[in-house]
Design a protein around this motif. Structure first.
Motif, PDB file in Angstrom:
ATOM      1  N   ASP A  23       0.839  -1.200   0.000  1.00 37.74           N
ATOM      2  CA  ASP A  23       0.000   0.000   0.000  1.00 37.74           C
ATOM      3  C   ASP A  23       0.876   1.252   0.000  1.00 37.74           C
ATOM      4  N   LYS A  24       0.679   2.125  -0.986  1.00 32.78           N
ATOM      5  CA  LYS A  24       1.477   3.350  -1.109  1.00 32.78           C
ATOM      6  C   LYS A  24       0.749   4.585  -0.578  1.00 32.78           C
ATOM      7  N   ARG A  37       7.867  -3.908   7.280  1.00 34.96           N
ATOM      8  CA  ARG A  37       7.353  -2.549   7.199  1.00 34.96           C
ATOM      9  C   ARG A  37       6.568  -2.138   8.440  1.00 34.96           C
ATOM     10  N   PHE A  38       5.725  -3.018   8.943  1.00 35.89           N
ATOM     11  CA  PHE A  38       4.797  -2.647  10.009  1.00 35.89           C
ATOM     12  C   PHE A  38       5.146  -3.212  11.387  1.00 35.89           C
ATOM     13  N   CYS A  78       7.935  -0.707  -5.316  1.00 37.67           N
ATOM     14  CA  CYS A  78       8.572  -0.488  -4.017  1.00 37.67           C
ATOM     15  C   CYS A  78       7.852  -1.332  -2.972  1.00 37.67           C
ATOM     16  N   GLU A  79       8.544  -2.295  -2.411  1.00 37.83           N
ATOM     17  CA  GLU A  79       7.930  -3.220  -1.456  1.00 37.83           C
ATOM     18  C   GLU A  79       7.647  -2.572  -0.111  1.00 37.83           C
ATOM     19  N   LEU A  89      -1.649 -10.847  -0.158  1.00 37.01           N
ATOM     20  CA  LEU A  89      -2.729  -9.902   0.113  1.00 37.01           C
ATOM     21  C   LEU A  89      -2.224  -8.474   0.311  1.00 37.01           C
ATOM     22  N   MET A  90      -1.075  -8.306   0.979  1.00 33.23           N
ATOM     23  CA  MET A  90      -0.589  -6.966   1.323  1.00 33.23           C
ATOM     24  C   MET A  90       0.846  -6.704   0.862  1.00 33.23           C
ATOM     25  N   GLY A  91       1.420  -7.598   0.080  1.00 31.57           N
ATOM     26  CA  GLY A  91       2.790  -7.404  -0.362  1.00 31.57           C
ATOM     27  C   GLY A  91       3.768  -8.205   0.473  1.00 31.57           C
TER      28      GLY A  91
END
Length: 572
Positions: free
Chosen positions: A395-396, A472-473, A510-511, A464-466
């Protein structure tokens, strides 16, 4: 393979898995299972869990502390001031159960020493809270909590397996692992001749596997279920574990565990999909070098070397892993294990501390976050290889970036607090810090972050989300390294805004969810805490706009914003 097997538990198996003393004490409960043959592992596991549940009930009944003890102790307090002598005098008799209750209550109430309460009722309430915590932990401290039950049930089920897989593990390893690997290579290797070098992402958003279609949802569901079974129901995975027994014995000399199975499959995934990466990115020396790097570190440092250490009677340790990613590094049993191992064990402890205290700041200053996240880390290695087909799904949006900053740094704070509590308990012999049970804090972190976030969500949500959901999170080490990269590092991605044609390839792939095009259009350096320096944005750029650089730290920020070749301002 879930449904293939025959199970027959014997006294010898129980004695080996439980220990002779515990087997002697618990043999009556197991009597109904001894000598019985099961054709279903589900029935076998159900009966085993019922036995452990009955054992726990009897242990809790013996060791639990009555709630009225709180009021009786509080009633003897002078001026409602708590003193440990109150507990010591209450449990004065020299008897095993009474001594255990006394030690537990002293441990849980050590922080209350000399504390004055408004009333006897307030002191009673605080003592009742401690007693409730002690009673809730009896299964963990004296009996078998869910984790112990899972491990013991899995080990007993594995040792009791007398089916076809147990008798022919090499055959099933060939059928389930080696042949599929061969098929994957047969599928991938011809691309070396049938396609030209350069990245081909044709129809990636029209493919059901890579665009959240039914195939992607199916794969994500499988990965999620795999992690759920691995973490919380390993007893149902014993047939898979039996299959890799020969490989484990070859490396460490011991039978396989669920974690060996996981490490084996994890390594296979990185190696096979790493070959795919080498084929896809063969036009880029940088991409090929870092792919070989993560394959090497996973195979050697994360898989083979730790198993060889076990064979040499040394503590199991992934020498490239560190706190806070290795959140259990400072757990009491880990520290004791290393200290008891002698010189090499002490070296391991010192190496781990030096790696996050000295290595991270130094290497991040010189090379940025990429030195670890894109070249060494096993989590990053799996994301870059197995997860590469899903990098475009990250998600960007601005809202995702805002949540990311809150989430990843929140996990880092949680890891720091949990570690402080663990070390406090280790050095003070107190189970609580400011009234909070440190064992519970450790358990909550292990469940929510170490299992659910890092495993179930971190890998299961690739389709589903990369591919960098965890990095990232949730990764606390990524947060720690990212803070250093953002404010004190030579690394940056420079841009040539005059050459950008706004194709959007860089942002799409971009991952880490960075809108790279936004920076490229303005000629801005990309200096973000989340950037892992994978370089894919540069690899997919058709104009050579983006360049990964390690230069002096001056000029990283406050670059002029460009339209074409004309500056019209400065943006920090």
């Amino acid at each position: 393979m879930f449904f293939i097997g025959k199970y027959e538990v014997s006294g010898e198996v129980l004695k080996k898995e439980l220990g002779e003393e515990k087997f002697t004490n618990m043999s009556p409960q197991f009597q109904q299972m001894l000598g019985k043959t099961y054709s279903s592992q589900f029935t076998f596991v159900s009966d085993l869990k019922a036995v452990f549940s009955a054992i726990n009930d009897s242990i809790v009944q013996v060791y639990s502390i009555d709630a009225k003890v709180a009021s009786e102790i509080a009633g003897k307090a002078s001026d409602n001031v708590y003193k440990k002598q109150l507990v010591e005098s209450y449990f004065s008799e020299d008897e095993e159960v009474a001594n255990w209750r006394k030690e537990q209550l002293l441990s849980y109430t050590g922080w209350m020493e000399d504390k004055s309460y408004e009333s006897s009722e307030a002191l009673t309430a605080q003592l009742e809270q401690s007693i409730t915590q002690i009673n809730a932990a009896i299964a963990r401290t004296r009996g078998y909590d869910s984790y112990k039950v899972g491990d013991l049930t899995a080990s007993i089920t594995k040792a009791s397996n007398t089916g076809h897989v147990a008798k022919n593990p090499w055959l099933w390893l060939l059928l389930a692992i080696i042949i599929p690997i061969s098929g994957a290579l047969i599928y991938m290797l011809p691309r070396l001749k049938t396609t030209h070098s350069g990245i081909k992402n044709n129809h990636i958003f029209h493919n059901a596997l890579t665009s959240r279609g039914w195939l992607g949802i199916f794969l994500g569901t499988f990965l999620i279920l795999f992690y759920v079974v691995l973490y919380w129901y390993p007893e149902y995975m014993t047939t898979w574990i039996v299959m890799v027994d020969p490989v484990s014995k070859l490396l460490s000399g011991f039978p396989a565990s669920r974690w060996f199975l996981y490490g084996f499959l994890y390594t296979i995934a990185i190696l096979v999909m790493g070959i795919r990466m080498l084929i896809k990115y063969r036009h880029s020396p940088y991409q090929m070098a870092r792919t070989v790097s993560v394959m090497f570190f996973q195979l050697s440092f994360a898989f083979i070397i730790p198993e060889i250490l076990v064979r040499l009677n040394q503590p199991y340790m992934d020498l490239k892993n560190m706190w806070p990613l290795d959140y259990s590094f400072f757990f009491d049993y880990k520290i004791n294990e290393k200290l008891q191992a002698g010189t090499f064990g002490i070296f391991m402890l010192g190496w781990g501390i030096a790696l996050f205290a000295i290595g991270v700041p130094l290497f991040t200053y010189l090379y940025g976050k990429r030195w670890y996240c894109s070249w060494v880390c096993g989590c990053g290695g799996l994301a870059e290889t197995l997860g590469d087909p899903y990098r475009q799904l990250s998600d960007k949006s601005l809202s995702a970036w805002k949540f990311e900053r809150f989430s990843v740094h929140g996990v880092l704070v949680f890891a720091v607090v949990m570690t402080i509590g663990v070390l406090y308990s280790y050095f003070s012999d107190s189970q609580t810090l400011a009234g909070v049970n440190t064992a519970s804090l450790r358990s909550v972190y292990g469940f929510t972050i170490g299992s659910v976030f890092a495993g179930v969500i971190g890998t299961g949500f690739y389709p589903l989300m990369g591919n960098r959901v965890w990095c990232r999170f949730g990764c606390p080490l990524a947060a720690y390294i990212g803070i250093i990269q953002r404010f004190k590092s030579k690394f940056r991605i420079t841009t040539n805004g005059g050459q950008c044609i706004s194709c959007g390839n860089c942002s799409t792939y971009c991952e880490m969810g960075i809108d790279v095009r936004w920076y490229a259009q303005r000629g801005q350096n990309i200096v973000r805490a989340s950037c892992v320096g994978c370089g894919v944005c540069s690899s997919v750029c058709p104009r050579g706009v983006l360049n990964l650089e390690n230069r002096d730290s001056k000029g990283r920020l406050n670059q002029p914003v460009l339209i074409g070749n004309d500056s019209f301002g400065v943006r920090s």
